[in-house]
Design a protein around this motif. Structure first.
Motif, short mmCIF file in Angstrom:
data_model
loop_
_atom_site.label_atom_id
_atom_site.label_comp_id
_atom_site.label_asym_id
_atom_site.label_seq_id
_atom_site.Cartn_x
_atom_site.Cartn_y
_atom_site.Cartn_z
N ALA A 4 -27.80 21.65 3.38
CA ALA A 4 -26.58 22.41 3.07
C ALA A 4 -25.73 22.57 4.33
N GLY A 5 -26.38 22.82 5.46
CA GLY A 5 -25.66 22.99 6.72
C GLY A 5 -24.99 21.70 7.15
N ARG A 6 -25.68 20.60 6.99
CA ARG A 6 -25.09 19.32 7.39
C ARG A 6 -23.89 18.97 6.51
N THR A 7 -24.00 19.35 5.22
CA THR A 7 -22.87 19.09 4.32
C THR A 7 -21.68 19.97 4.70
N ALA A 8 -21.94 21.23 4.95
CA ALA A 8 -20.86 22.16 5.28
C ALA A 8 -20.16 21.76 6.59
N ASN A 9 -20.92 21.20 7.52
CA ASN A 9 -20.36 20.85 8.84
C ASN A 9 -20.20 19.34 9.01
N ARG A 10 -19.91 18.66 7.89
CA ARG A 10 -20.04 17.21 7.96
C ARG A 10 -19.00 16.53 8.86
N ARG A 11 -17.82 17.15 9.00
CA ARG A 11 -16.82 16.51 9.87
C ARG A 11 -17.25 16.52 11.33
N GLU A 12 -17.73 17.67 11.75
CA GLU A 12 -18.17 17.78 13.14
C GLU A 12 -19.37 16.86 13.40
N LEU A 13 -20.28 16.88 12.44
CA LEU A 13 -21.48 16.06 12.58
C LEU A 13 -21.11 14.58 12.61
N PHE A 14 -20.16 14.22 11.78
CA PHE A 14 -19.73 12.82 11.73
C PHE A 14 -19.24 12.37 13.11
#
Lengths: 405, 402
Positions: free
Chosen positions: B283-293
């Motif tokens: 859920a966290g990776r989805t919510a922060n997906r732009r930064e993670l990308f």
């Protein structure tokens, strides 16, 4: 009088599939009347029970919306088949089954001692249908995937995107869905073969292969003509206007003019503006050559239209046009509703919610049998006691050793 | 399939009057399984896929379409003008021996041809009538016009397709090729098998109504059902979010489960940011997906796509490179599996192409005969099956019936 029995009544499928592709196939087979017994790890259930969209307030194993939509018309039980007693139980289930379906990454069934040869030992005419990323043979058989990654690997993305630009991306569960339909078709074909000959077999499906089978003309263009085609946008050679155009608000409208007749009808709907008589647009070949100028002019018209209204207007005049819809728009689409494309089912946790029926209609039918997706282990008693004939004591022992739950 | 070998559907007779992609693709499947498929085309132009490229050696001629020649292998080809009374009479005679009538075209054309299930059933009571039409045989869109572009958009495929640079102000895109129509064709084959099983149970044939629209929308079934739980619009931009830049292209990576993410962090050499708690759950990776990308892209862009593919798969992280069809054809893995098969062309050439979607070790011998040239088997089928005399054929040819 017509016999109203469903065509696959009497067929039992031990279903080890999870996520999307496998469950999609087995729910279709369940709707056709097969008894589907879904087997999940008691402490490692179908990944999609808890994702991606959870129902607010529901227990995380029961349910996700996605799971609900992919597992109708199945019974559900839990078996930890990585334990020896669980393997024994799974094989017992196999011995009374006609078909085994599974879509774990390569190695899972093999490691558990549930490879095709193991299954054949307990049920010589078993049909096993497997599906993993790249299949069960070949040097890269162990590679793991989710369906959407196959859009990149197989070349599908390479022919998708705006004309002349880099590869785009087909999203959603496209590859999972084509694989699901493929697996279902493969099971039907293998059942037909067994009916004729008594023989079972193992069918080794690769998601990559079912996805490549969707773009054969691009492969042939390369193997025959040496051409590596790139993205073509919305265009189709010789057709113009042939694109998706901005409408009023957020709407978009696809218009596909492929011959003179359609062009004339289209012009008439727009009330024949001056530019439609421009010699540059006089015939299909000229419109194709001057399509960029033409499409800008068409967009001048569509920008003032509502996408859905314009679709109706054009279609009633015999012009191929379609509003560019998303699942949000399609949910209450009047055409799909009239044909009952979604069927409402009633279930304890979820309540009364829809699922998508088989993607075609049979007349007179029957059209299928639908009941809601199982809770985790919901039919343990039915499967272990009534189907396999285990005693209470045996079931209790299995539960105590965490083989079932 | 190779002559004389026994296929799953050996003995099943199919008469196909289906244009372009969807119906012919259903027919290809049935032929692969050993059914006899007699493809009937209008004289003159024939199937419109014959005039759809690419063409062998870029030589546009009606026997050279690679799309047509792929979709119609292992079929017998007959031309008949169904608008003439004699053509119709001969067509109905062909149906007398058939188990399946496979129709592919618009609902309006079907009305004009008078080949509804009710009508063909009068001729052949146990026949199965499979009708692939753009929007099905009922409902408010019944008479709407279809085609790949319209289907890909109205059916929702375009809503999950993105260009290299996703931009909400640029038009939604259809996927490459004929994805909507191929899907409908696949379901058409599945539905035919379904109806064959049903006939075993009930002793009766029936109408099978395959709507291309429904076939495509069924791919969005998950999204549609989610709307019943919480109405939520989808965006096209999210679709490319698995694609990370490499030095020589892109790599698709999806470490969906937490253990996959941890494995991927290991492959990346456990950079500090990979330990951040907001990235530790799905859920966290989805919510922060732009930064993670952006962070992951910084790592992936240092490597070649093949290198990333091998290293990530080595740690069992779902990852695959973006390939062209030429790249895929070089795949040792797929070659070893024998996936690519020769497609016999009418010219005698046998280029490689994607083989069968699934291969039954028993009952699906493979190989076979090139797609028919326009009218290639007209004389053979009409004399052998209908007992027509050569002289009838000559007259019929001159009158444009065949």
């Amino acid at each position: 009088m017509t016999d109203r029995r469903l065509p696959l009544e009497g067929v039992t499928i031990a279903d080890f599939t999870w996520v999307i592709a496998g469950p999609r196939a087995t729910q279709f087979l369940g709707a056709m009347g097969a008894r589907i017994i879904k087997i999940e790890g008691p402490y490692r259930p179908d990944q999609f029970r808890s994702s991606p969209t959870e129902i607010p307030g529901a227990d995380s194993e029961n349910y996700s919306v996605t799971f609900w939509g992919l597992n109708y018309s199945k019974l559900g039980c839990t078996i930890d088949f990585t334990q020896p007693k669980g393997r024994e139980l799974a094989l017992k289930l196999v011995s009374i089954s006609d078909v085994v379906t599974e879509n774990y990454a390569y190695g899972a069934m093999e490691k558990a001692g549930l490879a095709y040869d193991d299954l054949r030992n307990v049920r010589p005419d078993i049909i096993m249908v497997s599906s993993c990323a790249l299949g069960k043979t070949g040097p890269s058989k162990g590679h793991v995937t989710y369906g959407a990654l196959q859009h990149a690997f197989t070349g599908l993305n390479s022919v998708t995107g705006y004309e002349g630009e880099d590869a785009g991306a087909v999203g959603g569960a496209f590859s999972d869905q084509t694989t699901g339909a493929t697996l279902c078709t493969a099971v039907l074909a293998a059942l037909w073969h067994r009916k004729r000959t008594g023989e079972g077999q193992h069918i080794d499906v690769a998601m990559a292969e079912t996805t490549m089978a969707q773009i054969p003309e691009f492969f042939l263009d390369y193997t025959v003509n040496g051409r590596v085609a790139g993205p073509q946008g919305n265009s189709e050679r010789g057709a113009a206007p042939h694109n998706c155009f901005r409408c009023r608000g957020d709407g978009w409208l696809a218009i596909s003019i492929r011959n003179q007749e359609e062009w004339e009808r289209f012009s008439a709907v727009m009330s024949d503006p001056e530019w439609t008589r421009d010699p540059r647009f006089a015939d299909q070949l000229r419109r194709w050559r001057n399509r960029h100028e033409l499409e800008l002019l068409v967009e001048g018209w569509t920008r003032a239209q509502d996408a859905t209204d314009a679709m109706h207007l054009l279609q009633h005049a015999g012009v191929p046009a379609g509003a560019s819809y998303s699942s949000y728009d399609l949910f209450e689409n009047p055409h799909l509703s009239t044909r009952d494309a979604l069927v409402e089912l009633e279930q304890t946790v979820v309540g009364r919610k829809p699922v998508a029926r088989l993607p075609y209609l049979l007349n007179p039918g029957p059209n299928g049998r639908y009941f809601p997706a199982p809770l985790l282990g919901e039919h343990n008693d039915l499967v272990f006691r009534e189907v396999l004939g285990l005693s209470d004591a045996e079931i209790e022992e299995l539960r105590a050793s965490r083989v079932i739950r | 399939m190779a002559q004389g070998e026994d296929g799953v559907l050996s003995g099943v007779r199919v008469v196909e009057y289906a244009d372009f992609v969807s119906g012919p693709y259903s027919g290809r499947h049935l032929a692969e399984l050993g059914a006899e498929v007699i493809k009937v085309e209008p004289p003159g132009f024939g199937d419109s896929a014959r005039r759809t490229g690419p063409y062998a050696h870029d030589d546009p001629a009606s026997d050279n379409s690679l799309l047509f020649n792929y979709l119609n292998v292992n079929k017998l080809g007959v031309t008949l003008n169904l608008q003439s009374e004699t053509g119709r009479e001969w067509f109905l005679k062909l149906l007398e021996d058939a188990d399946v009538f496979l129709y592919g075209g618009s609902a309006g054309q079907l009305d004009r041809l008078r080949l509804s299930y009710r009508e063909v059933c009068l001729v052949t009571p146990r026949i199965i009538g499979v009708y692939l039409t753009p929007f099905g045989l009922s409902g408010p869109y019944r008479d709407f016009q279809g085609g790949e572009l319209v289907m890909a958009h109205v059916g929702g495929l375009a809503s999950v397709t993105a260009g290299a640079l996703a931009d909400p102000d640029r038009p939604p895109l259809k996927p490459g090729g004929h994805q909507a129509l191929m899907i409908a064709g696949l379901y058409g084959a599945m539905a035919t098998l379904h109806a064959l099983f049903a006939r075993e149970t009930t002793g009766q044939g029936q109408e099978v109504d395959v709507s291309e629209f429904e076939a495509v929308t069924s791919f969005q079934a998950g999204g549609m059902i989610r709307q019943a739980f919480s109405r939520e619009a989808t965006t096209r931009e999210a679709q490319g979010s698995f694609l990370y830049p490499a030095q020589d292209g892109t790599v698709a990576i999806n470490p969906m489960q937490d253990y996959m993410w941890r494995a991927m962090a290991g492959v990346m050499g456990n950079p500090e940011w990979a330990d951040r708690p907001e990235f530790s759950t799905r859920a966290g990776r989805t919510a922060n997906r732009r930064e993670l990308f952006d962070l992951v892209s910084g790592w992936t862009s240092q490597f070649l796509k093949e290198e990333l593919y091998q290293r990530l798969q080595g740690a069992r992280v779902p990852a695959f490179p973006t390939n062209t069809v030429a790249d895929v054809l070089r795949s040792e893995h797929l070659r070893e599996r024998g996936f690519f098969e020769e497609v016999p062309l009418p010219s005698g050439e046998k280029p490689l192409a994607p083989g069968r979607r699934y291969r039954l070790p028993r009952g699906m011998p493979g190989g076979g005969r090139a797609a028919p040239r326009l009218g290639e088997h007209t004389a053979q089928v009409l004399t052998e099956r209908l007992g027509l005399a050569r002289e009838d054929l000559v007259t019929a040819f001159e009158l444009g019936v065949i």
